[in-house]
Design an enzyme around this catalytic site. Structure first.
Site, PDB file in Angstrom:
ATOM      1  N   GLY A 155       0.854  -1.194   0.000  1.00 11.11           N
ATOM      2  CA  GLY A 155       0.000   0.000   0.000  1.00 11.11           C
ATOM      3  C   GLY A 155       0.884   1.237   0.000  1.00 11.11           C
ATOM      4  NE  ARG A 156      -2.827   4.965   1.425  1.00 18.29           N
ATOM      5  CZ  ARG A 156      -4.108   5.134   1.727  1.00 18.29           C
ATOM      6  NH1 ARG A 156      -4.800   6.098   1.157  1.00 18.29           N
ATOM      7  NH2 ARG A 156      -4.709   4.352   2.599  1.00 18.29           N
ATOM      8  CB  ILE A 157       3.154   2.427   4.719  1.00 11.65           C
ATOM      9  CG1 ILE A 157       2.229   3.474   5.352  1.00 11.65           C
ATOM     10  CG2 ILE A 157       4.419   2.245   5.559  1.00 11.65           C
ATOM     11  CD1 ILE A 157       1.627   3.075   6.693  1.00 11.65           C
ATOM     12  NE  ARG A 177      -5.848  -6.355   0.343  1.00 10.97           N
ATOM     13  CZ  ARG A 177      -6.462  -5.476   1.114  1.00 10.97           C
ATOM     14  NH1 ARG A 177      -7.557  -5.809   1.744  1.00 10.97           N
ATOM     15  NH2 ARG A 177      -5.995  -4.252   1.283  1.00 10.97           N
ATOM     16  CB  ALA A 238       1.667  -4.622   9.560  1.00 11.70           C
ATOM     17  NE  ARG A 239      -3.266  -2.276  14.179  1.00 15.24           N
ATOM     18  CZ  ARG A 239      -2.798  -1.054  13.920  1.00 15.24           C
ATOM     19  NH1 ARG A 239      -1.497  -0.864  13.769  1.00 15.24           N
ATOM     20  NH2 ARG A 239      -3.609  -0.013  13.828  1.00 15.24           N
ATOM     21  CD  GLU A 268       0.879  -3.568  19.726  1.00 15.04           C
ATOM     22  OE1 GLU A 268       1.702  -4.145  18.997  1.00 15.04           O
ATOM     23  OE2 GLU A 268       0.578  -2.364  19.607  1.00 15.04           O
ATOM     24  CG  HIS A 286       2.150   0.105  17.845  1.00 13.05           C
ATOM     25  ND1 HIS A 286       1.079  -0.745  17.821  1.00 13.05           N
ATOM     26  CD2 HIS A 286       2.025   0.865  16.715  1.00 13.05           C
ATOM     27  CE1 HIS A 286       0.339  -0.514  16.748  1.00 13.05           C
ATOM     28  NE2 HIS A 286       0.904   0.465  16.054  1.00 13.05           N
ATOM     29  CB  ILE A 287       7.424   4.199  18.448  1.00  8.42           C
ATOM     30  CG1 ILE A 287       8.665   3.330  18.150  1.00  8.42           C
ATOM     31  CG2 ILE A 287       7.048   4.142  19.913  1.00  8.42           C
ATOM     32  CD1 ILE A 287       9.952   3.840  18.773  1.00  8.42           C
TER      33      ILE A 287
HETATM   34  C1  GLV Z   1      -0.513   2.644  13.791  1.00 10.51           C
HETATM   35  O1  GLV Z   1      -0.244   1.506  13.992  1.00 10.51           O
HETATM   36  C2  GLV Z   1      -1.581   3.033  12.918  1.00 10.51           C
HETATM   37  O2  GLV Z   1      -2.353   2.177  12.478  1.00 10.51           O
HETATM   38  O3  GLV Z   1      -1.691   4.240  12.658  1.00 10.51           O
END
Ligand code: GLV
Length: 327
Positions: A155-157, A177, A238-239, A268, A286-287
């Site tokens: 995606g964009r990131i 995807r 990501a997550r 987390e 998560h920073i």
């Molecule tokens: C950070 O994890 C966000 O989804 O912005």
């Protein structure tokens, strides 16, 4: 009378000030984490909520909140919000895309480089007073320049991460995807679309930037880790839940991959304690989007969505457009 809103977590004071020009605001600058029943109580009579990804909005919660009209989330990821349930209850929801792309991509590189070049491991060793002499084989890591970067979730990131690899003369393979159009691929350092298995087998560095959903749960588990090169690094921006953390710990311990850099974890802010006993993992809380400017921009974006929605305008980042125009 101004609509009533809840701000679920502490936020920049100027954002509270802005929100209070439009709303009756109940804030939480003590930063208490509300349990789901507490959230239901706090949200009674509120038309809007300014939230972060640490609160879960599902059907069970929504059916107890007849006054709620809008959930404005200060994050791009929104796996904590059941958007279909929101639509069923006629609650709008929004996220904060785009404003964090470049900052998150910068951090992806910081984490990748720290992981491949063993920076935090070396620093811990130095701080522990163990540096007595230089040695030819101290903290040998993996090169970034000239290597192959694998991006899962383009995606964009993901595209911003791939673009940065031009400066390191790297090749890029990606899995997503759907395939990007040729112009987007060209801009992303001539990224080549491959299957997930081919990516795992060929990449020297694998970066995960895909959204979390039931379909992406454990995208990287024991089988996928076994496909990776023993010299490879894995970075998860990501997550939590996209990687099977128990399988990753086993792979890092057995050194079937070289190292991992993790900004997100299953469950987390708790995380598997065995990560702490491993030297070949870089751990951050998560920073990835946490630059001063970007966190302010994310908060401003969430506030703008809330102000628009409760002011009768279409929120710029509406996640359930089927609720617009309003019936
Ligand atoms: C950070 O994890 C966000 O989804 O912005």
């Amino acid at each position: 009378m101004k609509p009533a809103i809840l701000v679920t977590r502490a936020v920049f004071p100027e954002i509270l000030q802005l929100l209070s020009q439009h709303f009756q605001v109940e804030s939480n600058q003590e930063d208490v984490i509300f349990s789901p029943p507490e959230l239901v109580t706090k949200l009674q009579g509120k038309q809007g909520v300014f939230t972060t990804a640490s609160a879960r909005f599902n059907a069970e919660l929504l059916q107890q909140l007849p006054d709620l009209k809008m959930i404005a989330q200060m994050a791009v990821g929104y796996d904590n919000i059941d958007v279909a349930a929101c639509s069923a209850h006629r609650v709008m929801a929004s996220n904060t895309p785009d404003v964090l792309n470049e900052t998150t991509a910068d951090f992806g590189w910081a984490l990748l480089m720290a992981t491949a070049r063993r920076i935090t491991e070396a620093e811990h060793w130095l701080r522990a007073g163990q540096w007595k002499k230089w040695s030819y084989n101290g903290f040998l890591g993996a090169d970034l320049h000239g290597s192959t970067l694998g991006v899962i979730g383009m995606g964009r990131i993901g595209q911003a991460i791939a673009r940065r690899s031009m400066g390191f003369d790297m090749k890029v393979v990606y899995h997503n995807r759907s395939r990007l159009d040729p112009e987007q691929e060209a801009r992303a350092n001539k990224a080549r679309y491959v299957s997930k298995d081919e990516l795992l087998r060929t990449a020297d560095h694998v970066v995960l930037v895909l959204p979390y959903s039931a379909a992406s749960h454990h995208t990287i588990g024991a089988d996928e880790l076994a496909m990776m090169k023993p010299t490879a690094t894995l970075v998860n921006l990501a997550r939590g839940g996209i990687v099977d953390d128990v399988a990753l710990i086993a792979a890092l311990r057995a050194k079937t991959i070289a190292a991992a850099g993790l900004d997100v974890f299953e469950n987390e802010p708790k995380f598997h304690p065995d990560f702490l006993s491993l030297e070949n993992v870089v751990l951050t809380p998560h920073i990835a989007s946490a630059s001063e400017a970007t966190r302010r921009a994310m908060a401003g974006c969430a506030a703008a969505n809330l102000i628009a929605a409760l002011g009768g305008e279409r929120p710029p980042n509406l996640l359930n457009p089927e609720l617009w125009p309003k019936s």
